[in-house]
Structures are given as structure tokens and as C-alpha cells.
Design a protein around this motif. Structure first.
Motif, PDB file in Angstrom:
ATOM      1  N   LEU A  33     -29.463  -6.498  -8.799  1.00 28.25           N
ATOM      2  CA  LEU A  33     -29.655  -6.777  -7.374  1.00 28.25           C
ATOM      3  C   LEU A  33     -30.958  -7.525  -7.146  1.00 28.25           C
ATOM      4  O   LEU A  33     -31.016  -8.470  -6.352  1.00 28.25           O
ATOM      5  CB  LEU A  33     -29.704  -5.470  -6.568  1.00 28.25           C
ATOM      6  CG  LEU A  33     -28.425  -4.665  -6.422  1.00 28.25           C
ATOM      7  CD1 LEU A  33     -28.715  -3.359  -5.693  1.00 28.25           C
ATOM      8  CD2 LEU A  33     -27.373  -5.460  -5.683  1.00 28.25           C
ATOM      9  N   LEU A  34     -32.009  -7.104  -7.841  1.00 28.50           N
ATOM     10  CA  LEU A  34     -33.311  -7.741  -7.673  1.00 28.50           C
ATOM     11  C   LEU A  34     -33.330  -9.156  -8.244  1.00 28.50           C
ATOM     12  O   LEU A  34     -33.931 -10.058  -7.650  1.00 28.50           O
ATOM     13  CB  LEU A  34     -34.403  -6.885  -8.323  1.00 28.50           C
ATOM     14  CG  LEU A  34     -34.579  -5.482  -7.728  1.00 28.50           C
ATOM     15  CD1 LEU A  34     -35.628  -4.718  -8.506  1.00 28.50           C
ATOM     16  CD2 LEU A  34     -34.931  -5.548  -6.250  1.00 28.50           C
ATOM     17  N   VAL A  35     -32.658  -9.355  -9.360  1.00 28.01           N
ATOM     18  CA  VAL A  35     -32.556 -10.695  -9.944  1.00 28.01           C
ATOM     19  C   VAL A  35     -31.840 -11.626  -8.958  1.00 28.01           C
ATOM     20  O   VAL A  35     -32.273 -12.758  -8.707  1.00 28.01           O
ATOM     21  CB  VAL A  35     -31.827 -10.657 -11.309  1.00 28.01           C
ATOM     22  CG1 VAL A  35     -31.429 -12.047 -11.774  1.00 28.01           C
ATOM     23  CG2 VAL A  35     -32.700  -9.965 -12.351  1.00 28.01           C
ATOM     24  N   GLN A  36     -30.744 -11.156  -8.383  1.00 31.26           N
ATOM     25  CA  GLN A  36     -29.988 -11.956  -7.409  1.00 31.26           C
ATOM     26  C   GLN A  36     -30.818 -12.224  -6.156  1.00 31.26           C
ATOM     27  O   GLN A  36     -30.827 -13.351  -5.645  1.00 31.26           O
ATOM     28  CB  GLN A  36     -28.683 -11.239  -7.038  1.00 31.26           C
ATOM     29  CG  GLN A  36     -27.873 -11.932  -5.960  1.00 31.26           C
ATOM     30  CD  GLN A  36     -27.393 -13.326  -6.336  1.00 31.26           C
ATOM     31  OE1 GLN A  36     -27.267 -13.655  -7.507  1.00 31.26           O
ATOM     32  NE2 GLN A  36     -27.142 -14.145  -5.345  1.00 31.26           N
ATOM     33  N   LEU A  37     -31.519 -11.224  -5.667  1.00 27.67           N
ATOM     34  CA  LEU A  37     -32.346 -11.386  -4.472  1.00 27.67           C
ATOM     35  C   LEU A  37     -33.454 -12.400  -4.729  1.00 27.67           C
ATOM     36  O   LEU A  37     -33.697 -13.293  -3.914  1.00 27.67           O
ATOM     37  CB  LEU A  37     -32.927 -10.041  -4.043  1.00 27.67           C
ATOM     38  CG  LEU A  37     -33.835 -10.051  -2.817  1.00 27.67           C
ATOM     39  CD1 LEU A  37     -33.101 -10.602  -1.600  1.00 27.67           C
ATOM     40  CD2 LEU A  37     -34.351  -8.649  -2.545  1.00 27.67           C
ATOM     41  N   ARG A  38     -34.113 -12.282  -5.868  1.00 28.98           N
ATOM     42  CA  ARG A  38     -35.174 -13.230  -6.229  1.00 28.98           C
ATOM     43  C   ARG A  38     -34.624 -14.657  -6.282  1.00 28.98           C
ATOM     44  O   ARG A  38     -35.233 -15.590  -5.755  1.00 28.98           O
ATOM     45  CB  ARG A  38     -35.776 -12.843  -7.571  1.00 28.98           C
ATOM     46  CG  ARG A  38     -36.843 -13.794  -8.050  1.00 28.98           C
ATOM     47  CD  ARG A  38     -37.258 -13.442  -9.458  1.00 28.98           C
ATOM     48  NE  ARG A  38     -38.343 -14.280  -9.933  1.00 28.98           N
ATOM     49  CZ  ARG A  38     -38.781 -14.261 -11.183  1.00 28.98           C
ATOM     50  NH1 ARG A  38     -38.241 -13.436 -12.073  1.00 28.98           N
ATOM     51  NH2 ARG A  38     -39.759 -15.044 -11.548  1.00 28.98           N
ATOM     52  N   ALA A  39     -33.474 -14.821  -6.915  1.00 26.90           N
ATOM     53  CA  ALA A  39     -32.865 -16.148  -7.032  1.00 26.90           C
ATOM     54  C   ALA A  39     -32.514 -16.706  -5.653  1.00 26.90           C
ATOM     55  O   ALA A  39     -32.727 -17.894  -5.383  1.00 26.90           O
ATOM     56  CB  ALA A  39     -31.625 -16.084  -7.914  1.00 26.90           C
ATOM     57  N   PHE A  59     -42.604 -13.942  -1.705  1.00 25.16           N
ATOM     58  CA  PHE A  59     -42.623 -15.395  -1.591  1.00 25.16           C
ATOM     59  C   PHE A  59     -43.414 -15.742  -0.344  1.00 25.16           C
ATOM     60  O   PHE A  59     -43.255 -15.100   0.691  1.00 25.16           O
ATOM     61  CB  PHE A  59     -41.197 -15.937  -1.442  1.00 25.16           C
ATOM     62  CG  PHE A  59     -40.385 -15.838  -2.693  1.00 25.16           C
ATOM     63  CD1 PHE A  59     -40.227 -16.941  -3.520  1.00 25.16           C
ATOM     64  CD2 PHE A  59     -39.776 -14.648  -3.062  1.00 25.16           C
ATOM     65  CE1 PHE A  59     -39.480 -16.857  -4.689  1.00 25.16           C
ATOM     66  CE2 PHE A  59     -39.026 -14.547  -4.220  1.00 25.16           C
ATOM     67  CZ  PHE A  59     -38.877 -15.661  -5.039  1.00 25.16           C
ATOM     68  N   GLY A  60     -44.238 -16.761  -0.461  1.00 27.16           N
ATOM     69  CA  GLY A  60     -45.003 -17.150   0.699  1.00 27.16           C
ATOM     70  C   GLY A  60     -45.845 -18.372   0.451  1.00 27.16           C
ATOM     71  O   GLY A  60     -45.673 -19.094  -0.540  1.00 27.16           O
TER      72      GLY A  60
END
Length: 130
Positions: A33-39, A59-60
């Protein structure tokens, strides 16, 4: 002393230096889930910097956080501006997810849709004026 977060116990008190290290230390079931969210965040915010702030990946631009994420023992969270959460409250509810003033929680049983991630990140960026 460890503070118990309202979303569950933290998965570790390690200081992370990058997103990869954070995701690798997260509960195994949440890592995809975190890999997908990051991508998805990287796709929606291609010119944003990846950083770790407040022990969470985000991200910013400069010191302005547009979107951050975290994993806890029972769920994950996407954190954006208050205005983005308020503006997209109906979309969050339609996805069957719960929100706080600045975050949306999700899990493997109820993942956050890519379209909602995109809308939230763009709304948060717009609110920041970037």
C-alpha cells in the motif's frame, strides 16, 4: 517514553533517512500500500521533493509539506492540508474511508483509491499556493 498514536502503536521509533527505509520498516502487510501511495504521489507531484519530516515520508517544496504518509500497527494514513480534506469530504466518505482534520486512514481491507490520492494531493498543493 513511547506515545501511543490514536491510529495504533507506531511500528518503530527509528529515525528514517528516506522513503525506502520507512517503507521497509513498516508492517509487511502495509508495504505494498505504501509503495503504491508513494508512486501515486510521485506521479501527481512530479516536481516535488521527497523528504522525511516529523519522522514521516512526505512530498513538498522547501519546508512546505504537500502530502505525507504513515503506517501504524492497524492502518495507514495520508496527510494533506485541512482545506483538501474539507473540500473532498464527500469523496472520502464515498470511498468508505474516515478522515481527521488533516488525514485519511486506510488499510489493506479498504485501500485508498489512486484517484482520491490525486485529488487530495492536488487540492493540498493548490491550498499551499504551489
Amino acid at each position: 517514553m513511547t506515545t501511543i498514536h490514536p491510529f495504533g502503536e507506531p511500528f518503530g521509533m527509528t529515525k528514517f533517512t528516506n522513503h525506502d527505509a520507512y517503507i521497509a520498516a513498516a508492517p509487511e502487510s502495509f508495504q505494498p500500500l505504501l509503495v503504491q501511495l508513494r508512486a501515486q504521489l510521485a506521479k501527481v507531484l512530479p516536481d516535488a521533493e521527497e523528504f522525511i519530516m516529523y519522522d514521516m515520508p512526505g512530498f513538498g517544496f522547501g519546508k512546505t509539506i504537500i502530502a505525507g504518509y504513515a503506517a501504524f500497527s492497524k492502518q495507514c494514513g495520508l496527510y494533506v492540508s485541512k482545506g483538501a480534506i474539507a473540500a473532498l469530504a464527500d469523496d472520502i466518505a464515498a470511498a468508505g474511508l474516515k478522515a481527521t482534520k488533516t488525514g485519511v486512514t486506510f488499510s489493506t481491507k479498504k485501500p485508498i483509491p489512486d484517484e482520491l490520492v490525486e485529488k487530495l494531493a492536488l487540492a493540498s498543493r493548490k491550498e499551499a499556493g504551489l
